[in-house]
Design a protein around this motif. Sequence first.
Motif, PDB file in Angstrom:
ATOM      1  N   GLY A  90       0.841  -1.218   0.000  1.00 30.02           N
ATOM      2  CA  GLY A  90       0.000   0.000   0.000  1.00 30.02           C
ATOM      3  C   GLY A  90       0.861   1.247   0.000  1.00 30.02           C
ATOM      4  N   GLY A 104       1.295   3.807  -1.971  1.00 31.69           N
ATOM      5  CA  GLY A 104       0.814   5.124  -2.414  1.00 31.69           C
ATOM      6  C   GLY A 104       1.866   5.820  -3.258  1.00 31.69           C
ATOM      7  N   ASP A 160       1.133  -1.231  -4.742  1.00 32.52           N
ATOM      8  CA  ASP A 160      -0.136  -0.529  -4.543  1.00 32.52           C
ATOM      9  C   ASP A 160      -1.087  -0.954  -5.666  1.00 32.52           C
ATOM     10  N   PRO A 161      -2.398  -1.050  -5.359  1.00 27.50           N
ATOM     11  CA  PRO A 161      -3.335  -1.396  -6.445  1.00 27.50           C
ATOM     12  C   PRO A 161      -3.680  -0.205  -7.338  1.00 27.50           C
ATOM     13  N   TRP A 201      -1.263   6.220  -8.209  1.00 30.78           N
ATOM     14  CA  TRP A 201      -0.227   6.354  -7.162  1.00 30.78           C
ATOM     15  C   TRP A 201       1.109   5.809  -7.663  1.00 30.78           C
ATOM     16  N   GLY A 258      -2.739  -5.878  -1.306  1.00 27.00           N
ATOM     17  CA  GLY A 258      -2.111  -6.529  -0.161  1.00 27.00           C
ATOM     18  C   GLY A 258      -2.637  -7.940   0.059  1.00 27.00           C
ATOM     19  N   GLU A 259      -3.876  -8.163  -0.362  1.00 25.57           N
ATOM     20  CA  GLU A 259      -4.514  -9.465  -0.119  1.00 25.57           C
ATOM     21  C   GLU A 259      -3.948 -10.558  -1.014  1.00 25.57           C
ATOM     22  N   SER A 284       1.969   0.987   5.723  1.00 20.51           N
ATOM     23  CA  SER A 284       1.840   2.282   6.384  1.00 20.51           C
ATOM     24  C   SER A 284       0.578   3.009   5.929  1.00 20.51           C
ATOM     25  N   ASN A 285      -0.231   3.349   6.884  1.00 18.88           N
ATOM     26  CA  ASN A 285      -1.470   4.110   6.629  1.00 18.88           C
ATOM     27  C   ASN A 285      -2.372   3.462   5.584  1.00 18.88           C
TER      28      ASN A 285
END
Length: 237
Positions: A20, A22, A44-45, A49, A69-70, A85-86
Amino acid sequence: MEQLKTFFLEKSVKNVLDVGSGIGDFVKILNDVFGNGAKIVGTDPGDQWLIEARKRFSQDNISFERMNGEKLNFEDNSFDVVSISNALHHLKDIGETFAEMKRVLKPNGWIIVNEISDGELNKAQENQRMLHHFKSFVDRLHGITHSETYTPDQVLEIVTGNGVDVQLSFPHEKMKNPNFDELFLDEKIAQMESLLEELQGRPEYEKMESILPDFKERLNKYGFQMATQLMIVGQFK
Ligand SMILES: C[S@@+](CC[C@H](N)C(=O)[O-])C[C@H]1O[C@@H](n2cnc3c(N)ncnc32)[C@H](O)[C@@H]1O
């Protein structure tokens, strides 16, 4: 990020995965902590980003790949460190993501979780939470997974509940002080206005519209500051 540097001082870290990522704000921190020889992969998907992140980092040791992430497209036991992160509050399935992070970590590898949290916030940080909750509300109306800010206890529960033995945790301030810069504050107002625009014609519009004048007044009075983040380092049991 001295606490992380000190923690990892005697540990051999050759590669790091950031989930993730970003536009790469946390990759920047990772590069500062591990950059001396370590390879860093941000994932990141969101294509928008990834494009931005690739523009920001030209170093050979840093790369970005598109994935959720999955479902991490890496072999088992690939990384010395995995971070997120976040992005916890954006995940469709937190359990699956932790299982994936564990799978791609080498045995005895390290996990770093950094997450904005709803603890003791000053007035400027409350303004960030207000905008964040506004955005997460609008995203949820569009069917996009986006939870409100977790409390520090909830973040710890998520991390320990997913099998992590916590060895270090500390608050991390991305912004040290409230920002009163006019252009910066105008940008925050524009963000809320544009989110409100997305609600035109919906029954939720009126209720959400009433938040905007209060937000503007609060920004003028207290400024805007990122909420305190909770940084956690541990190992899967
Ligand atoms: C608030 S940004 C955090 C960016 C960066 N890690 C940081 O700390 O500044 C959250 C990111 O999570 C990403 N995200 C959303 N759903 C995700 C998923 N299922 N798996 C991984 N990342 C996801 C979003 O695309 C977004 O870039």
